[in-house]
Design a protein around this motif. Sequence first.
Motif, PDB file in Angstrom:
ATOM      1  N   VAL A   1       1.465  -1.181   0.344  1.00  0.00           N
ATOM      2  CA  VAL A   1       0.202  -0.536   0.498  1.00  0.00           C
ATOM      3  C   VAL A   1       0.536   1.043  -0.187  1.00  0.00           C
ATOM      4  N   TRP A   2       1.050   2.129  -1.186  1.00  0.00           N
ATOM      5  CA  TRP A   2       1.595   2.815  -1.364  1.00  0.00           C
ATOM      6  C   TRP A   2       1.457   4.149  -0.407  1.00  0.00           C
ATOM      7  N   GLY A   3       2.576   4.854   0.888  1.00  0.00           N
ATOM      8  CA  GLY A   3       2.739   5.893   1.583  1.00  0.00           C
ATOM      9  C   GLY A   3       1.982   5.222   3.251  1.00  0.00           C
ATOM     10  N   ALA A   4       2.086   3.617   2.849  1.00  0.00           N
ATOM     11  CA  ALA A   4       1.488   2.946   4.415  1.00  0.00           C
ATOM     12  C   ALA A   4       3.023   2.764   5.067  1.00  0.00           C
ATOM     13  N   THR A   5       2.268   2.591   6.536  1.00  0.00           N
ATOM     14  CA  THR A   5       3.545   1.911   7.335  1.00  0.00           C
ATOM     15  C   THR A   5       2.852   1.034   8.102  1.00  0.00           C
ATOM     16  N   GLY A   6       2.514   0.164   7.784  1.00  0.00           N
ATOM     17  CA  GLY A   6       1.508  -1.008   8.471  1.00  0.00           C
ATOM     18  C   GLY A   6       0.387  -0.507   9.617  1.00  0.00           C
ATOM     19  N   PRO A   7       0.125  -2.121  10.110  1.00  0.00           N
ATOM     20  CA  PRO A   7       0.529  -2.513  10.389  1.00  0.00           C
ATOM     21  C   PRO A   7      -0.205  -3.765   8.936  1.00  0.00           C
ATOM     22  N   SER A   8      -1.077  -3.166   8.305  1.00  0.00           N
ATOM     23  CA  SER A   8      -1.814  -3.806   7.204  1.00  0.00           C
ATOM     24  C   SER A   8      -1.848  -3.661   6.184  1.00  0.00           C
ATOM     25  N   GLY A   9      -0.825  -2.775   5.603  1.00  0.00           N
ATOM     26  CA  GLY A   9       0.167  -2.683   4.804  1.00  0.00           C
ATOM     27  C   GLY A   9       1.078  -1.821   4.944  1.00  0.00           C
ATOM     28  N   PHE A  10       1.968  -1.484   3.745  1.00  0.00           N
ATOM     29  CA  PHE A  10       3.423  -1.070   3.846  1.00  0.00           C
ATOM     30  C   PHE A  10       3.507  -0.754   2.413  1.00  0.00           C
ATOM     31  N   ASP A  11       4.475  -0.053   2.112  1.00  0.00           N
ATOM     32  CA  ASP A  11       5.087   0.513   0.458  1.00  0.00           C
ATOM     33  C   ASP A  11       6.636   0.448   1.109  1.00  0.00           C
ATOM     34  N   CYS A  12       8.254  -0.290   0.180  1.00  0.00           N
ATOM     35  CA  CYS A  12       8.900  -0.369   0.587  1.00  0.00           C
ATOM     36  C   CYS A  12       9.756  -0.266   1.768  1.00  0.00           C
ATOM     37  N   SER A  13       9.800   1.201   1.952  1.00  0.00           N
ATOM     38  CA  SER A  13       9.692   2.084   3.119  1.00  0.00           C
ATOM     39  C   SER A  13       9.687   1.654   4.317  1.00  0.00           C
ATOM     40  N   GLY A  14       7.911   2.123   4.483  1.00  0.00           N
ATOM     41  CA  GLY A  14       7.339   1.962   5.566  1.00  0.00           C
ATOM     42  C   GLY A  14       7.620   0.506   6.417  1.00  0.00           C
ATOM     43  N   LEU A  15       7.887  -0.692   5.435  1.00  0.00           N
ATOM     44  CA  LEU A  15       7.919  -1.857   5.999  1.00  0.00           C
ATOM     45  C   LEU A  15       9.359  -1.381   6.820  1.00  0.00           C
ATOM     46  N   MET A  16      10.278  -0.798   6.421  1.00  0.00           N
ATOM     47  CA  MET A  16      10.683  -1.291   7.376  1.00  0.00           C
ATOM     48  C   MET A  16      11.106  -0.443   8.635  1.00  0.00           C
ATOM     49  N   VAL A  17      10.176   0.524   8.235  1.00  0.00           N
ATOM     50  CA  VAL A  17       9.873   1.948   9.417  1.00  0.00           C
ATOM     51  C   VAL A  17       9.275   1.110  10.802  1.00  0.00           C
ATOM     52  N   TRP A  18       8.786  -0.246   9.644  1.00  0.00           N
ATOM     53  CA  TRP A  18       7.297  -0.622  11.160  1.00  0.00           C
ATOM     54  C   TRP A  18       8.310  -1.397  11.819  1.00  0.00           C
ATOM     55  N   SER A  19       9.299  -2.520  10.590  1.00  0.00           N
ATOM     56  CA  SER A  19       9.771  -3.351  11.408  1.00  0.00           C
ATOM     57  C   SER A  19      10.679  -2.763  13.006  1.00  0.00           C
ATOM     58  N   TYR A  20      11.402  -2.275  12.007  1.00  0.00           N
ATOM     59  CA  TYR A  20      12.358  -1.606  13.096  1.00  0.00           C
ATOM     60  C   TYR A  20      11.523  -0.875  14.523  1.00  0.00           C
ATOM     61  N   ARG A  21      10.071  -0.207  14.392  1.00  0.00           N
ATOM     62  CA  ARG A  21       9.606   0.709  15.545  1.00  0.00           C
ATOM     63  C   ARG A  21       9.604  -0.914  16.453  1.00  0.00           C
ATOM     64  N   GLN A  22       9.020  -1.737  15.741  1.00  0.00           N
ATOM     65  CA  GLN A  22       9.012  -3.852  16.545  1.00  0.00           C
ATOM     66  C   GLN A  22       9.630  -3.615  17.507  1.00  0.00           C
ATOM     67  N   ALA A  23      10.805  -2.678  17.381  1.00  0.00           N
ATOM     68  CA  ALA A  23      11.899  -3.685  17.851  1.00  0.00           C
ATOM     69  C   ALA A  23      12.444  -2.100  18.485  1.00  0.00           C
ATOM     70  N   GLY A  24      11.858  -1.216  18.873  1.00  0.00           N
ATOM     71  CA  GLY A  24      12.807   0.315  19.559  1.00  0.00           C
ATOM     72  C   GLY A  24      13.246   0.946  19.113  1.00  0.00           C
ATOM     73  N   VAL A  25      13.130   0.783  17.897  1.00  0.00           N
ATOM     74  CA  VAL A  25      14.092   2.007  16.815  1.00  0.00           C
ATOM     75  C   VAL A  25      14.014   2.466  15.911  1.00  0.00           C
ATOM     76  N   ALA A  26      13.991   4.354  15.500  1.00  0.00           N
ATOM     77  CA  ALA A  26      12.970   4.706  15.148  1.00  0.00           C
ATOM     78  C   ALA A  26      13.842   4.988  13.369  1.00  0.00           C
ATOM     79  N   LEU A  27      13.153   4.745  12.342  1.00  0.00           N
ATOM     80  CA  LEU A  27      14.367   4.599  12.054  1.00  0.00           C
ATOM     81  C   LEU A  27      13.291   6.298  10.276  1.00  0.00           C
ATOM     82  N   PRO A  28      14.487   6.617   9.886  1.00  0.00           N
ATOM     83  CA  PRO A  28      12.830   8.129   8.902  1.00  0.00           C
ATOM     84  C   PRO A  28      12.377   7.393   8.129  1.00  0.00           C
TER      85      PRO A  28
END
Length: 346
Positions: free
Chosen positions: A251-278
């Motif tokens: 889903v373009w422009g999305a950061t999850g959890p139900s859909g993601f674009d490429c960088s949104g998936l990275m943001v969400w995945s590292y957010r689960q680890a307590g890390v904030a990505l740009p």
Amino acid sequence: MASHRRPVSSGLDRGTRVTVLSAAAAAATAAAAMSGAPASAAPEEPADSARARVDRLFEEAEQATERFNKAGERAGRLRAEVRQVQEAVARGQQRINTMRGVLGSYAGAQYRAGGVDPSVELMLSEDPDGYLEKASALDRLTSRQADRLDELREAQRKLAQQRAEGSRKLAELERLRSDVARHKRSVTAKLAAARRLLNEMPSEERAAFERANRSSGRAGALPEISGGGAPSGRAAAAVMAARAAVGRPYVWGATGPSGFDCSGLMVWSYRQAGVALPRTSQAQRHAGHQVPLSEARPGDLITYRSDASHVGMYVGNGQVVHAPYPGAPVRYDPVGMMPVSGVTRV
């Protein structure tokens, strides 16, 4: 998709056009007869060309998505800054109002004390010592009033600067809102065009397109990647989150959890680890330190293309997890699916 056919030149009248077209048809017929091909056969567009156009549209849409995300991220920061400036302006105005009230009290005290010439009041006073004490207090009051007046002027100057800054930020925010809307229109148009081309492909060609995007043939040119687990606990947690997202839609422009674009998936995945990505893949490329591809380990971010407009997460065994493009869910793909531009360890 807009038509790109050129209109017939208005400089030719109907008779001239018919003559020119007839001559062209005759030439085409003669050429076909010499080659043995039927004159009515139109050249078909190669399947590779259609797939290349879809690839290009998806790449352009992803680049526009990155611009959309970047503008949206900046707009979010600006909204917070505008709120802070507005709150500072309100506090500054309240302080100025209070200072004006204090100065008004000083002015009233001066007026009441200065109704008679001081030398005359001293001569007429029945208590000269008391009068002198009163005069000294009035002098101190006048000095304090001058200090307060200077403070008021400084507060007014600062308030004017804050208001100007707020106006500038609001104007920039409006420009960014226009940029966000423009990038959104660009993404939507390119994705719609790509989907139309995909839908027009025969099923065999569409399957070939999917295979080509899963394995680009570049893997043989990649260095041997060393083994090893995630370099940190937070990287391991991010890998677990990315794996859990496999199968969810792009889903373009999305950061999850139900859909993601490429960088949104990275943001969400590292957010689960307590890390904030740009938010954007270009910024994520610089969100840690660079390592050679040969030393990639699970949790590392792999950016692609020369402009770093796509990103995935390395999960080991020569594989990345990424959100490829609309219509393709989050999935595993070979790390060499596209030209690698950088490997970032967060």
